[in-house]
Structures are given as structure tokens and as C-alpha cells.
Design a protein around this motif. Structure first.
Motif, PDB file in Angstrom:
ATOM      1  N   LYS A   1      10.486 -13.122  34.301  1.00  0.00           N
ATOM      2  CA  LYS A   1      11.894 -13.069  33.579  1.00  0.00           C
ATOM      3  C   LYS A   1      11.892 -13.929  32.443  1.00  0.00           C
TER       4      LYS A   1
ATOM      5  N   GLN B   1      16.598 -26.027  26.320  1.00  0.00           N
ATOM      6  CA  GLN B   1      16.757 -24.419  26.069  1.00  0.00           C
ATOM      7  C   GLN B   1      17.468 -23.704  27.163  1.00  0.00           C
ATOM      8  N   SER B   2      17.531 -24.388  28.438  1.00  0.00           N
ATOM      9  CA  SER B   2      17.422 -23.465  29.492  1.00  0.00           C
ATOM     10  C   SER B   2      18.611 -23.734  30.426  1.00  0.00           C
ATOM     11  N   SER B   3      19.568 -24.531  29.824  1.00  0.00           N
ATOM     12  CA  SER B   3      20.687 -24.748  30.763  1.00  0.00           C
ATOM     13  C   SER B   3      21.588 -23.469  31.324  1.00  0.00           C
ATOM     14  N   GLY B   4      21.517 -22.525  30.721  1.00  0.00           N
ATOM     15  CA  GLY B   4      22.370 -21.626  30.995  1.00  0.00           C
ATOM     16  C   GLY B   4      21.540 -20.686  31.855  1.00  0.00           C
ATOM     17  N   GLN B   5      20.530 -20.877  32.289  1.00  0.00           N
ATOM     18  CA  GLN B   5      19.733 -19.820  33.173  1.00  0.00           C
ATOM     19  C   GLN B   5      20.067 -19.617  34.453  1.00  0.00           C
ATOM     20  N   SER B   6      20.486 -18.478  34.864  1.00  0.00           N
ATOM     21  CA  SER B   6      20.769 -18.286  36.076  1.00  0.00           C
ATOM     22  C   SER B   6      19.570 -18.205  37.201  1.00  0.00           C
ATOM     23  N   ASP B   7      19.785 -18.416  38.308  1.00  0.00           N
ATOM     24  CA  ASP B   7      18.476 -18.403  39.178  1.00  0.00           C
ATOM     25  C   ASP B   7      18.390 -17.190  39.752  1.00  0.00           C
ATOM     26  N   GLU B   8      17.054 -17.035  40.434  1.00  0.00           N
ATOM     27  CA  GLU B   8      17.026 -15.930  41.017  1.00  0.00           C
ATOM     28  C   GLU B   8      16.515 -16.127  42.676  1.00  0.00           C
ATOM     29  N   ALA B   9      16.926 -17.312  43.161  1.00  0.00           N
ATOM     30  CA  ALA B   9      16.505 -17.699  44.275  1.00  0.00           C
ATOM     31  C   ALA B   9      17.062 -16.880  45.638  1.00  0.00           C
ATOM     32  N   SER B  10      18.315 -15.909  45.133  1.00  0.00           N
ATOM     33  CA  SER B  10      19.088 -15.548  46.210  1.00  0.00           C
ATOM     34  C   SER B  10      18.004 -14.010  46.547  1.00  0.00           C
ATOM     35  N   THR B  11      17.411 -13.460  45.584  1.00  0.00           N
ATOM     36  CA  THR B  11      16.711 -12.320  45.770  1.00  0.00           C
ATOM     37  C   THR B  11      15.585 -12.395  46.948  1.00  0.00           C
TER      38      THR B  11
ATOM     39  N   PRO C   1      15.975 -18.382  29.036  1.00  0.00           N
ATOM     40  CA  PRO C   1      16.681 -18.104  27.910  1.00  0.00           C
ATOM     41  C   PRO C   1      16.234 -18.893  26.404  1.00  0.00           C
ATOM     42  N   ASP C   2      16.481 -18.222  25.370  1.00  0.00           N
ATOM     43  CA  ASP C   2      16.176 -18.672  24.186  1.00  0.00           C
ATOM     44  C   ASP C   2      14.569 -18.590  23.799  1.00  0.00           C
TER      45      ASP C   2
ATOM     46  N   TRP D   1      23.156 -25.084  44.264  1.00  0.00           N
ATOM     47  CA  TRP D   1      22.343 -24.755  45.480  1.00  0.00           C
ATOM     48  C   TRP D   1      22.335 -25.954  46.515  1.00  0.00           C
TER      49      TRP D   1
ATOM     50  N   ARG E   1       8.894 -13.853  51.656  1.00  0.00           N
ATOM     51  CA  ARG E   1       9.847 -15.048  51.467  1.00  0.00           C
ATOM     52  C   ARG E   1      10.459 -15.655  52.737  1.00  0.00           C
TER      53      ARG E   1
ATOM     54  N   PRO F   1      14.441 -22.070  41.439  1.00  0.00           N
ATOM     55  CA  PRO F   1      14.137 -20.773  40.910  1.00  0.00           C
ATOM     56  C   PRO F   1      12.671 -20.656  40.244  1.00  0.00           C
TER      57      PRO F   1
ATOM     58  N   SER G   1      18.241 -24.710  36.266  1.00  0.00           N
ATOM     59  CA  SER G   1      19.074 -25.166  35.169  1.00  0.00           C
ATOM     60  C   SER G   1      20.171 -26.117  35.947  1.00  0.00           C
TER      61      SER G   1
ATOM     62  N   ARG H   1       9.914 -23.596  40.931  1.00  0.00           N
ATOM     63  CA  ARG H   1       9.285 -23.364  42.297  1.00  0.00           C
ATOM     64  C   ARG H   1       7.926 -23.794  41.896  1.00  0.00           C
TER      65      ARG H   1
ATOM     66  N   GLU I   1      20.987 -20.221  51.941  1.00  0.00           N
ATOM     67  CA  GLU I   1      20.484 -18.954  51.252  1.00  0.00           C
ATOM     68  C   GLU I   1      20.774 -17.652  52.146  1.00  0.00           C
TER      69      GLU I   1
END
Lengths: 194, 691
Positions: free
Chosen positions: B681, A184-194, B684-685, B423, B494, B411, B416, B346, B465
Motif C-alpha cells: 500500500k 508526509q503521512s499523518s493522514g494514513q489510515s491503518d490496516e491493522a484491523s484486516t 500517502p504523498d 488504537w 495473524r 500498521p 499516523s 510494524r 482488535e
């Protein structure tokens, strides 16, 4: 929304990605191991062997020091003895044996990997394997719990897809109910950069 | 002074009984005044311990040898700077020091505890008081630092000579402080469990106090390594000695804790697990106390050995039973809010990292206890020392370092395949290129090369990063440094963590360099002779000596030359044929390309009263390698017997320290914005955000 015929979705997207990932990882490690494995170490000198051995033999009169570290007279003598034994062609094992015969097993900084002492080396392997195993099992269980929760929420909110999947399963269209969420998740963007 | 100290301790003991009982009774019968007065009693306890410590320090400074402890651990001859710290040089005084730290940090943490913890605070106070009570009991009834002598000696025995080093001002207090500091998060979490407040109210207190204890303990360990390296003449910095190990084990568990507490903070998971980690760390700290104070193992750190072993063993076992009984009792209530979504997240990598840390801890514990086990099982003594631990712990530590690069890039919730590729391509490339490059230039030792590759991988993962975040901010107008600083400030836990990770990588460089590439040579030299090793020539110029009432000191003046091996080609060849990597030169006249680069003075002191030698190595340190000369012995025939080693990358070991501290401090700096931003967050889906 998940397709009713979950295998369509399942077959085409998630598996190849994971397979690719695994093979990439395997390739990475294979490369590294061949890269590092094919270097031949230069034959080390007798000196280096003697110092190496000295760091593996305890000083009998000092608390917790090897003869390599100790400044005691006996440690000096023993270092010379090690060098002498190495010079006269003894193998490392023979040198260790020489001191074990005179001082007992306590003289070795690490127990030899034979007999009873093997336990000392086997237990750590078990500890590591069990730790990683428990971690992986825990993650798997937590994922299962996640799916169960999801299922319940969906059923509670009147989403029929789960119900229909169940019918599919009962009719033999798909064998495993739990696999459906994998992709279900292949399109998920990550948030590692925040 | 002795009376004052002893009285203060008695008063403190009474106060902690009052605080423990008062806090619980006040809470149970709902009498707020009693609870408040119990809390104030806890504050007062700190004052009494402060008074007792002050009395002891005062006795030391004024050479009050009527007190046995003072007479045993100081004299009029010792360097005056050390009388201020001599009070923790022995068993009784160090226990007092531990109690001092504990009572002060207890008071501070209770005073500044968040309001929302009000319900569990009485229990926390009671737990802290009971632990203090234990130390009061030991100090009053078993190991009193204020015991008086019938006959007052003219002079004391003096401090253990190995302790007269600048490290004495930092390593023991930080190490003991860090170990006892674990008590604070433990007490807060246990208090919350008893009170039945299962929420996450204790997260911040436990996290902050946990990181402080962890950072202090880590700094103490590193300073101890530095101390060993510069003075003790062990020729090393970490020997996997039992006492070192028992301080390392709680640190490892706390390392796991400070990672997984973030998962609890951001995702509401691992609650049970975090409590368990704190329990383990606390019990291990008690185990350290037990082994340090007369446990069944042999150690180089015999400074604090005593016959208190059994008492500390009992205390350790009681805390073990208490902690885990409490844990099992409340376990059902510690459920996670949310569940795991994927292996590639993570939180998952954090859990694996946690278990690996625990594995290293357990393996180390096993190594410490195996001699005891072997003794009991078959009556044969064995030693378990550095070669064993390097072999069994080395690989696991390397895997942990690899995870250090992987984990933070994953993440939360689920990665994904695309984000993984995005990365991990560059760090992997950098790591592989490093390995290939090292092989290409002819570096030896496969394991070390692989480890360097791993370090490059992790460093470039962090770099990537930072680069992306900084570049994005740079594009919006900040200059590079401001951009980076804003990035770091945007999420201090972090990025502070990253800086600590970098310090670990730097430390790793030093560990690999010194372990895999060290060169050694032992020799005895007359004045005027030289020793040549690699591209150094060390010439023994002169010796000096001085006699003080407490010690006979001898030192050697040595000149260090950088040489061109070509000038010595013939000698090197003979040496190699003999199996040596260096050689002795009787004629020290300089060859054309010799260049004087340094003067060193290896120092050797013999302390008659203690029948003990203390050694200060001559060290020439550069960023590439250290030349390290241990004076083993000054022989009567005029020779000096030295052990010379070249320790590649040793400088990096100590460079990691500042990074470690800065990173820890940044991670600790209060920040409101992260707190208010739990990760919820959607995957998806998924139709519902949180179940």
C-alpha cells in the motif's frame, strides 16, 4: 505534493504530533512508576527471608539445585542453618558470607555483585543496550535508504520538486534535505484491523 | 536384533553418503537420474533408521539384555509402559531417536517441497544428508546403541527412576524433535543460498517448518516444566538450569524468526536477517547438543551426559563456520526489496522485538558460560542459577511483552498519530486501571503489579482488535462467534499469532504469581499433627509403604482443610511473633469453620540400585492457587518432613499450553489468500508505490 517551502509544512504538523506522543508516553510511564513505586512492601517475615535465602544457595552435593529445591540431607541441614542464622539477627549478606566462607563462591546461586563477578552483571546490560542500539540504527539506515530510493525515482521521473528543494538548500532556505519527508503521512489510515 | 540394528545403521550411513554426493554431482553434471536417485536414497535413509530404531525398541520390549544399552536402561521390573520409550532414556538411544526424527522429517520435507525450489533442492538434500551422516558416524563408531555384552546379565540395570513419569512420553521426544527440527528450515535456506536462488521461494517452506519446529520445541519446554513441577520435587518448574537454557535459546531465536519471516513475506524485507536468525538458531541447537552430551557445565539434567562433548563441539563449530561463511558469501545478494518507512511501523517494532529476543538469548548464553569463563580466567568456581537469570532476563522479557501489545497494532509501513491514538487509548487505559485497582485493593510487590498492568494492556490490545473486527462482521449479520471465527480465518497467521500471544500472557500470569507471591513453610509432622499455612490446614493422617524389588515407596495420606484464620487467631499471632507465616498444631481436632476440601498423597520412592530418590508432590490445584506438598523425607521416628508451598496462579502455567498449540496450528493452517496479498500500500504523498 510537498510545499517548496518545506519548513512551513514541517513546523506545523509533524513535530507537535510526535512531541505529543512522546510526552504522552513519558506521562504514561511516569504515572505507572509513581503508582507502583509508592506502595510500601510489608516487612517480610523471617520465614520468608529464610526461604528467599535458601533459594539463593546451591546444594553442594546435588547438580544444579538450590538447597531450597533439594531433598538431600545436607540441604535440609543447611536450610536449618539459614533459619538459625536469620533468627539470630544476621543480615542476608552475612548469611551468604557464612556459606561462602565454608564452601567457596560456588555455593551462591548468583554471583555476588562485587569485583570480578560484576562482569557477570555488566555484560548483560551492554548486550541489551547494544541490541536495541543496533536495531534502532538499522531502522534508521533503512529509512535513509528508503528516502534515497524515493529521491532517485523522483529525479528519474522528472519531478522537479526535489531539484528545487536542493536549490533551496543550497541557497540556505532549509538546512536539511532529508527532513522534508517526515510529515508526509499523518493522514494514513491503518490496516491493522484486516 | 543387535545385528539387524547395526546393519541398518551401516546401510543408512552408506545411503546418506550416496545421497549427499549424488545430489551434488547430479546437479553439477546435469544428470537428472542421479539427482532423483539421490533423493530416493534420502527417503531410504529414513527407512533404515526406522529399522534400527525398531530393532532397539524390540530389544527393549523383549528384554534382550545381551545389548549393553538395553541392559543399562531397562530391567524386567520396570513398568511395562516405559520399555517402549526407554530407548531414548540414555545417550546412545536418544541420539538414535534424534536421527530418526531428522531422517523422517527430512524425507517428508523433501518429498513435499514446492516445485519451484527444484534448483536448490539438491543442495538441501546434500546438507540434510551430511548432518545425518554425522549422526550415523557417531552412532556407529562412538556411541553405538547396539554394542553387545560378553556376559549376558540376568536382568538389566533399569531405567533412571526420575524418568518414569507420563512426561517421559512427551517431553523428551518433543524437545529433541523440536531442536533437530530447526535443521529443516536451515537446510532449505542454506540450499537456496548455495544454489544462488535468491528469491523468496523458500519463505513458505522455511516458515512452515520453522513454526513446526518452534511449536514442538515450545510444547516440549512447557511439558518439561510441568513434569518438573509434578514429580521431580524441585518445587519449581523452571530453574534456569544450563540444559533448560540451551533448549530455550534456540526457541527464543526461532520466535524472532517466525515474526520476522512474516515481514519478509508481506514486505520483502529482512531477507538477510531471516537467514542469519536461522543460522543462529541452528548453531544454538548444536550448542545444546554439545552441552547436553558432556559439555562443561553442571546440570540437573545429567541423563544424557557422556564423553561425546568434544565431537559435538567440533560439529557445532563446523556448522557455525559453514553457516556464516555461506551467509557472508551470499550476503550482497540478500538485499531487501523495500526499505523501512518509519520507526512507527510494524516492521520496525518487529525488528526491535527480534533484537530483544536475541538479547535475552545472548544474556542467557552469557549466564551459562560465565562459570566456565570464571573458572578459566581466575580459577574460582561460581554458580549462575535462577536468581541471576531472573534478575537479568526478567526486565527484558517484560519489555518484550509490552512490545507484544504495541507491535501488532502498528500498521505496516507507517503509523499516523491519529491511528496510534485510535488504537492505543483503550489498552493503555485498561492497563493503568488494572494497576490502580490492584494498588487500591492492597496487592503488594510493585514489579508484579506493573507486570499485571502490562498483561492487561496487551490483552486488551488484542481484545480491542478482535472486538472491532468481530463487531463489524456482526453488524453485517453474523452471530458473534461466527463473526469472530471469520475474522480469525480471514488472516490465520495473524490471529493464530494472537492466540499464541494470549497463551504467553496466561503463562505470564502463572510466572508472576508463583515468583512473587509464593508462601513457604517447612515442617516435620507426626501422625495426627497438622500444619497451618495461610488459610489451609494440612493434617497428616497416616503413612503407607510398599517394597518392590526395585524401590521402596512411602507415601503420606494427608487431609487438606480450608480454615477460617479467625479460629486460629492466637496461634497466628504467636507464629508472627516468631517470624513465621504458618505454624504446626499438635492437636488436630477440627475448629468450627474447618472444611475438608481435599485428600493428597505425597509420594516418595527410593531406588536402591540407583541410590536415588524420586518424589511425587501432593498437589491441590485450583484456578486461584496450588497447594503444593513435597515429601522431603520419611523419618525413622515416624515423622514426615514436608515442604509446603502455596503457589498462586500456578494453574495458569499449564493452561497456556492448549492455547499455544491451538494458536500455532491456526497460524500454520494453509491459507492461500494471505500469500497473494503482499502489503504494497502506498504511503500517502508518495508518487511511486514501490521503487
Amino acid at each position: 505534493m510537498v510545499s517548496r517551502f518545506t519548513f512551513v509544512n514541517y513546523g506545523s504538523r509533524a513535530l507537535p504530533n510526535r512531541a505529543k506522543l512522546v510526552s504522552l508516553g513519558a506521562l504514561f510511564f511516569a504515572l505507572i512508576f509513581t503508582a507502583t513505586g509508592c506502595i510500601r512492601e510489608e516487612d517480610i517475615t523471617l520465614d520468608q527471608r529464610a526461604y528467599q535465602l535458601a533459594s539463593e544457595i546451591m546444594c553442594p552435593v546435588c547438580d544444579g539445585q538450590t538447597i531450597d529445591q533439594s531433598n538431600a540431607q545436607i540441604a535440609t541441614d543447611m536450610r536449618l542453618k539459614v533459619r538459625e542464622l536469620v533468627d539470630s539477627g544476621n543480615t542476608n549478606a552475612e548469611v551468604r558470607e557464612y556459606f561462602v566462607l565454608r564452601y567457596g563462591q560456588e555455593i551462591l546461586a548468583a554471583p555476588e555483585r562485587t569485583g570480578f563477578n560484576l562482569i557477570a552483571y555488566i555484560v548483560p546490560i551492554f548486550i541489551v543496550i547494544i541490541s536495541v542500539g543496533v536495531a534502532l540504527l538499522a531502522i534508521r539506515n533503512m529509512r535513509r535508504a528508503a528516502r534515497r530510493n524515493e529521491l532517485e525515482t523522483k529525479l528519474a521521473s522528472g519531478d522537479l520538486s526535489v531539484y528545487l528543494d536542493k536549490i533551496d538548500q543550497d541557497l540556505g532556505f532549509t538546512s536539511d534535505l532529508t527532513t522534508e519527508k517526515k510529515d508526509q503521512s499523518s493522514g494514513q489510515s491503518d490496516e491493522a484491523s484486516t | 536384533m543387535a545385528d539387524l540394528g547395526a546393519m541398518a545403521l551401516l546401510l543408512g550411513m552408506a545411503l546418506s553418503i550416496y545421497a549427499a554426493v549424488g545430489a551434488i554431482v547430479g546437479e553439477k553434471i546435469g544428470m537428472a537420474e542421479l539427482a532423483v536417485s539421490a533423493r530416493r536414497a534420502l527417503y531410504m535413509t529414513a527407512l533404515t533408521v526406522l529399522a534400527a530404531s525398531g530393532a532397539l525398541v524390540n530389544a527393549f520390549v523383549n528384554n534382550d539384555f545381551s545389548i549393553k544399552y538395553v541392559a543399562d536402561h531397562s530391567n524386567t521390573l520396570m513398568d511395562r509402559a516405559f520399555v517402549w520409550v526407554a530407548f531414548y532414556a540414555g545417550n546412545e538411544g536418544s541420539l538414535l531417536y534424534i536421527l530418526l526424527v531428522l531422517s523422517i522429517i527430512s524425507a517428508i520435507s523433501i518429498r513435499f517441497a514446492p516445485r519451484r525450489l527444484a534448483r536448490s533442492l539438491p543442495w538441501t538434500i546434500a546438507i540434510l544428508s551430511v548432518i545425518q551422516l554425522f549422526y550415523f558416524g557417531v552412532l556407529i563408531f562412538v556411541a553405538s546403541p547396539f554394542e553387545l555384552l560378553d556376559i549376558v546379565p540376568l536382568d538389566g540395570r533399569g531405567i533412571n527412576p526420575l524418568l518414569t513419569h507420563p512426561g517421559m512420553f512427551s517431553h523428551p521426544p518433543l524437545l529433541m524433535g523440536g531442536l533437530i527440527g530447526i535443521t529443516i528450515p536451515f537446510a532449505f535456506v542454506s540450499g537456496a543460498l548455495i544454489a544462488g536462488t535468491y528469491g523468496d521461494d523458500w519463505i513458505d517452506v522455511a516458515r512452515v517448518s520453522g513454526i513446526i519446529a518452534w511449536g514442538v520445541l515450545g510444547a516440549g519446554l512447557l511439558l518439561g516444566a510441568w513434569w518438573a513441577y509434578t514429580i521431580l520435587g524441585w518445587g519449581g518448574y523452571w530453574s534456569w538450569d544450563p540444559i533448560e537454557n540451551v533448549a530455550l535459546m534456540p526457541w527464543l531465536v526461532m520466535t524472532a524468526f517466525i515474526h520476522s519471516i512474516m515481514v519478509q513475506k508481506r514486505r520483502g524485507m529482512f531477507r538477510m536477517w531471516n537467514v542469519a536468525l536461522l543460522n543462529i538458531a541452528f548453531v544454538l541447537a548444536q550448542l545444546g547438543m554439545f552441552i547436553n552430551r558432556g559439555g562443561p557445565v553442571v546440570s540437573v539434567h545429567s541423563f544424557a551426559a557422556s564423553t561425546l562433548g568434544i565431537i559435538f563441539l567440533i560439529f557445532m563449530l563446523s556448522s557455525l563456520v559453514f553457516a556464516f561463511a555461506l551467509f557472508l558469501w551470499r550476503m550482497p545478494k540478500l538485499k531487501s526489496d523495500r526499505a523501512m518507512d518509519s520507526f512507527m511501523s510494524r516492521e520496525a517494532s518487529c525488528l526491535i522485538n527480534n533484537f530483544l529476543f536475541l538479547a535475552v538469548m545472548a544474556v542467557t548464553l552469557w549466564g551459562v558460560l560465565f562459570p566456565v569463563f570464571s573458572d578459566m580466567a581466575r580459577d574460582i568456581s561460581v554458580s549462575v542459577s535462577a536468581p541471576y537469570f531472573n534478575r537479568v532476563n526478567g526486565p527484558v522479557l517484560l519489555i518484550i511483552v509490552i512490545l507484544m501489545g504495541v507491535g501488532p497494532l502498528l500498521p505496516w509501513r507507517k503509523a499516523s498519530a491519529r491511528s496510534l491514538k485510535q488504537w492505543f487509548v483503550w489498552p493503555t487505559v485498561v492497563g493503568v486501571v488494572t494497576i490502580v485497582a490492584l494498588v487500591a485493593i492492597g496487592v503488594q510487590r510493585p514489579v508484579a503489579i506493573f507486570s499485571f498492568g502490562v498483561i492487561a494492556f496487551v490483552a486488551s490490545a488484542i481484545g480491542e482488535e478482535w472486538w472491532r473486527g468481530t463487531a463489524a462482521r456482526h453488524r453485517s449479520g453474523d452471530n458473534w462467534f461466527t463473526a469472530w471465527w471469520r475474522l480469525v480465518n480471514g488472516n490465520r497467521p495473524r490471529h493464530g499469532g494472537y492466540i499464541v500471544h494470549i497463551s504467553i500472557l496466561i503463562l505470564g500470569l502463572g510466572i508472576i504469581g508463583t515468583n512473587f507471591y509464593q508462601q513457604r513453610m517447612d515442617e516435620a509432622l507426626y501422625v495426627g499433627e497438622s500444619l497451618v499455612l495461610d488459610n489451609y490446614r494440612i493434617e497428616y493422617i497416616d503413612r503407607g509403604s510398599s517394597e518392590r524389588p526395585d524401590r521402596i515407596a512411602q507415601w503420606a495420606e494427608m487431609s487438606v482443610y480450608r480454615i477460617d484464620p479467625a479460629d486460629y487467631a492466637q496461634e497466628f499471632e504467636t507464629a508472627r511473633a516468631r517470624g513465621s507465616s504458618g505454624f504446626k498444631l499438635e492437636d488436630s481436632s477440627a475448629r468450627p469453620n474447618d472444611e475438608l476440601i481435599d485428600q493428597i498423597e505425597p509420594w516418595h520412592g527410593f531406588y536402591v540400585d540407583f541410590n536415588m530418590a524420586s518424589v511425587r508432590s501432593g498437589i491441590r490445584s485450583t484456578i486461584v492457587e496450588d497447594l503444593y506438598v513435597i515429601p522431603r523425607d520419611f523419618l525413622t521416628d515416624g515423622r514426615v518432613s514436608i515442604a509446603v508451598s502455596i503457589n498462586p496462579l500456578a494453574w495458569w502455567l499449564w493452561t497456556s499450553g492448549p492455547f499455544f498449540l491451538i494458536g500455532t496450528m491456526i497460524a500454520l493452517w494453509p491459507q492461500a489468500s494471505v500469500e497473494r496479498r503482499p502489503v504494497r500500500k502506498k504511503v500517502p504523498d508518495e508518487s511511486e508505490g514501490d521503487g
